[in-house]
Design a protein around this motif. Structure first.
Motif, PDB file in Angstrom:
ATOM      1  N   LYS A 253       7.237  47.409  65.903  1.00 44.48           N
ATOM      2  CA  LYS A 253       6.344  48.548  65.715  1.00 44.48           C
ATOM      3  C   LYS A 253       5.800  49.098  67.036  1.00 44.48           C
ATOM      4  O   LYS A 253       5.209  50.179  67.071  1.00 44.48           O
ATOM      5  N   LEU A 254       6.000  48.341  68.125  1.00 46.44           N
ATOM      6  CA  LEU A 254       5.533  48.799  69.437  1.00 46.44           C
ATOM      7  C   LEU A 254       6.493  49.799  70.077  1.00 46.44           C
ATOM      8  O   LEU A 254       6.117  50.515  71.000  1.00 46.44           O
ATOM      9  N   ALA A 258       5.517  52.683  72.890  1.00 48.10           N
ATOM     10  CA  ALA A 258       6.045  52.696  74.253  1.00 48.10           C
ATOM     11  C   ALA A 258       6.732  54.015  74.558  1.00 48.10           C
ATOM     12  O   ALA A 258       6.542  54.616  75.636  1.00 48.10           O
ATOM     13  N   SER A 259       7.520  54.489  73.621  1.00 45.85           N
ATOM     14  CA  SER A 259       8.243  55.752  73.807  1.00 45.85           C
ATOM     15  C   SER A 259       7.278  56.915  74.013  1.00 45.85           C
ATOM     16  O   SER A 259       7.497  57.777  74.869  1.00 45.85           O
ATOM     17  N   MET A 265       9.447  48.930  76.325  1.00 49.09           N
ATOM     18  CA  MET A 265       8.556  47.967  75.680  1.00 49.09           C
ATOM     19  C   MET A 265       8.081  46.894  76.657  1.00 49.09           C
ATOM     20  O   MET A 265       6.933  46.456  76.600  1.00 49.09           O
ATOM     21  N   ALA A 266       8.951  46.483  77.578  1.00 49.18           N
ATOM     22  CA  ALA A 266       8.542  45.494  78.581  1.00 49.18           C
ATOM     23  C   ALA A 266       7.469  46.060  79.498  1.00 49.18           C
ATOM     24  O   ALA A 266       6.486  45.387  79.829  1.00 49.18           O
ATOM     25  N   GLN A 267       7.647  47.306  79.923  1.00 49.84           N
ATOM     26  CA  GLN A 267       6.640  47.944  80.775  1.00 49.84           C
ATOM     27  C   GLN A 267       5.311  48.090  80.051  1.00 49.84           C
ATOM     28  O   GLN A 267       4.244  47.895  80.644  1.00 49.84           O
ATOM     29  N   LEU A 268       5.371  48.430  78.770  1.00 53.76           N
ATOM     30  CA  LEU A 268       4.143  48.536  77.972  1.00 53.76           C
ATOM     31  C   LEU A 268       3.428  47.188  77.931  1.00 53.76           C
ATOM     32  O   LEU A 268       2.194  47.134  78.061  1.00 53.76           O
ATOM     33  N   ALA A 269       4.176  46.111  77.756  1.00 52.55           N
ATOM     34  CA  ALA A 269       3.579  44.779  77.669  1.00 52.55           C
ATOM     35  C   ALA A 269       2.888  44.396  78.977  1.00 52.55           C
ATOM     36  O   ALA A 269       1.772  43.849  78.976  1.00 52.55           O
TER      37      ALA A 269
END
Length: 334
Positions: A253-254, A258-259, A265-269
């Motif tokens: 769901k992330l 992120a998009s 998704m890794a950068q968001l984390a």
């Protein structure tokens, strides 16, 4: 690259730290490891984290060799002491004066340096008096072998007691290195508030939850070949807690979040952990140089309150928040 002060000290560290747990000396060939370190340098990372126990001292050797031609004063090199090393005899572990004094000399030799910027107690040692441990650290600082002292995975009461002893002994306790991610938030209720009061920063490990927050693990699907989850040298043991369908479904769901903010998704984390003002740096590892360049893009990113709320809603009840999960072994591991 952005930089932050480490605790109440005057030392600045890069927001992204390159760490070599589970990679150098074990999962990654030495030449690839060198390429990853060079990628970190090229991306503006100046802070490097390792430990004597990683690959039973081999990781320190690989990092020392990779950094040997760099200007030493332009780097911040961190290492740790506690876990068993060498032949793993009765004194090859823990935070006794004997083990600390012998370990710092071994680490400096392997890292090819006269000092480390930060020397960290890798866990709390219940079998050694804390005053003995902190006095040994004070002597190492006075000898110029370490500039600052930190710890890893210590509880709020342990931090308070150690900080008080450090002040009496004339040196600074500036950091704690806990696990922290959008999935693992156990430091938020006790450790972070205490650290803020004491002038201690967090240098967090596993901000992408061993790779689960990259989104590459899909619920109900076979594990990706060559991933950490299929690594029999230790990787599969560290990631298995996150591989339930419930967690993996929530993590998926992330992806739209992120998009929407123009991140992977890794950068968001990684960006998520850096939103916590008590976090000085997020440690990233890499098995390929391109992974370093990608993760560094999280430095300097600001996530607004709406985005943070969406992340919380997406992950829901799969987030671990229990402060009791910050633990060290009750007895030394041989």
């Amino acid at each position: 690259m952005e930089f932050r002060y480490l605790g109440n000290s005057g030392l600045k560290v890069s927001e992204i730290t390159y760490g070599n747990w589970l990679t150098h000396g074990s999962q990654v060939e030495n030449e690839v490891a060198r390429e990853c370190v060079q990628a970190a340098l090229d991306a503006g990372i100046t802070t490097f984290d390792t430990a004597d126990a990683y690959a039973n001292t081999a990781a320190e050797k690989v990092l020392g060799k990779a950094l040997r031609h760099e200007r030493r004063s332009s780097l911040e090199i961190f290492t740790k002491v506690y876990w068993p090393t060498g032949p793993k005899g009765p004194n090859d572990t823990g935070l006794s004066r004997k083990h600390i004094m012998e370990s710092i000399d071994g680490s400096l030799t392997r890292l090819r340096t006269d000092y480390v910027d930060l020397y960290q107690a890798h866990r709390y040692d219940y079998e050694t008096p804390l005053e003995e441990t902190m006095t040994a650290f004070a002597d190492i600082v006075r000898a110029g072998k370490a500039l600052y002292i930190g710890v890893s995975e210590w509880t709020a009461p342990q931090l308070r007691e150690a900080h008080g002893l450090a002040s009496k002994l004339g040196f600074q306790l500036v950091s704690n290195q806990p696990q922290y991610s959008a999935l693992w938030r156990v430091i938020e209720t006790e450790v972070v508030p205490a650290s803020g009061e004491l002038g201690i920063s967090q240098i967090v490990w596993s901000p992408v939850a061993q790779g689960v927050l990259t989104g590459k693990y899909k619920p109900g699907q076979q594990l990706p070949e060559g991933s950490r989850a299929t690594d029999t040298k230790g990787g599969e043991d560290t990631i298995k807690r996150w591989l339930s369908d419930e967690v993996l479904t929530a993590v998926q769901k992330l992806e739209p979040i992120a998009s929407d903010v123009g991140l992977t998704m890794a950068q968001l984390a990684v960006a998520w952990v850096l939103q916590n003002p008590n976090v000085a740096s997020a440690i990233i590892g890499a098995s390929k140089p391109e992974q370093v360049a990608s993760n560094v893009a999280a430095a300097g990113v600001t996530l607004d309150a709406e985005v943070l709320a969406r992340i919380d809603e997406a992950l829901g009840d799969v987030v671990e928040r229990d402060p009791a999960k910050t633990t060290s072994p009750a007895t030394r591991v041989a």
